[in-house]
Design an enzyme around this catalytic site. Structure first.
Site, mmCIF file in Angstrom:
data_model
loop_
_atom_site.group_PDB
_atom_site.id
_atom_site.type_symbol
_atom_site.label_atom_id
_atom_site.label_comp_id
_atom_site.label_asym_id
_atom_site.label_seq_id
_atom_site.Cartn_x
_atom_site.Cartn_y
_atom_site.Cartn_z
ATOM 1 N N ARG A 12 -6.372 -4.208 -7.827
ATOM 2 C CA ARG A 12 -6.974 -4.957 -6.706
ATOM 3 C C ARG A 12 -6.432 -4.353 -5.413
ATOM 4 O O ARG A 12 -5.219 -4.390 -5.173
ATOM 5 C CB ARG A 12 -6.624 -6.437 -6.826
ATOM 6 N N LYS B 269 1.726 -4.653 -0.368
ATOM 7 C CA LYS B 269 2.639 -5.769 -0.547
ATOM 8 C C LYS B 269 4.026 -5.475 0.024
ATOM 9 O O LYS B 269 4.436 -4.323 0.195
ATOM 10 C CB LYS B 269 2.746 -6.130 -2.029
#
Length: 277
Positions: free
Chosen positions: A252, A218
């Site tokens: 995840r 991210k």
């Protein structure tokens, strides 16, 4: 469909479940176009299972929170999934469908998916909670915001959001054992708010549901150490290890083998410390 009760999946586990990301899309921020061909997607799923993935999360529309991802129609999303999802279900692993459309979720659940991963936490599509409730499936409820606002106290915002989502879920007959909460790292948040969301993860435990963290590659990582998505393995591992320390039950990830190894080593060290104390 093999029903997935997260409490049961986590029995006997001393480290988080690992959810492998499978983007059957041309435009996902990290690996768009790599696995949108059916044979490549199935091969990737096999590889992640061999590496230790407990769940495969399949998405056919990019939901990246920044960039120029193009919306996909229900028909387009279903077409992308049609030649992929049933073959991955047949591999015998728990399958999650990453979609914000109830029609797509319903089709995937009928094909054998066991989990719906909704990036709008049951608050966007008014039929999503009903589909999940009637199917007996489990659901990942993710926090999201339409607009990034640096002035928002992000933990309080997450708690308010999840309170609404849990009310919707309860009304649809979705029990807490079938719900996982996801703080939505990178979604509707500044990089600093994403960092705070992980640091304050324990604030979500009062809601009584397990927590998933998806920090893989991210953008907040680049705010700490400039890097492109493919250069963020170290930051991803650090974030997921700290999330696990703060009680995350699922992570995840794109990089399954590396994450599984990191979690197992960290868990073994923690267990050794407890034995010596």
């Amino acid at each position: 469909m093999q029903l997935t009760n997260f409490d049961v999946m986590m029995l006997g586990r001393d480290c988080p479940l690992v959810m492998g990301i499978l983007n059957a899309t041309p435009d996902s921020f990290s690996d768009g176009g790599l696995f949108n061909a059916p044979q490549h997607a199935v091969a990737r799923a096999r590889s992640m299972i061999a590496e230790g993935a407990d769940i495969i999360d399949i998405g056919a529309e990019s939901t990246r929170p920044y960039g120029d991802a193009q919306p996909v129609s229900e028909e387009g999303e279903l077409q992308r999934l049609h030649e992929v999802l049933p073959h991955i279900v047949a591999l015998g692993v728990a399958v999650s469908i990453d979609t914000m459309k109830s029609r797509v979720a319903n089709w995937a659940l009928r094909q054998g998916a066991a989990i719906v991963n909704d990036v709008w936490g049951l608050q966007r599509d008014p039929n999503m909670a009903r589909v999940v409730g009637e199917s007996g499936a489990s659901v990942i409820v993710m926090h999201n915001r339409e607009v990034v606002d640096p002035s928002v106290e992000i933990v309080e915002d997450m708690l308010r959001f999840f309170d609404r989502s849990l009310t919707i879920a309860s009304s649809a007959g979705i029990t807490s054992s079938r719900i996982v909460l996801d703080p939505g790292i990178g979604f509707g948040k500044t990089p600093q708010q994403s960092i705070v969301a992980i640091a304050r993860l324990d604030a979500l435990h009062s809601l009584g549901c397990p927590v998933l963290v998806g920090a893989s590659r991210k953008r907040f990582i680049a705010s700490v150490t400039p890097s492109n998505p493919q250069q963020r393995l170290g930051g991803s591992l650090a974030a997921h290890l700290l999330a696990a320390q703060r009680g995350a039950k699922i992570v995840r990830v794109h990089d399954v083998a590396e994450t599984v190894q990191a979690l197992r080593v960290a868990t073994e060290i923690d267990n050794s410390v407890e034995e010596l104390s």
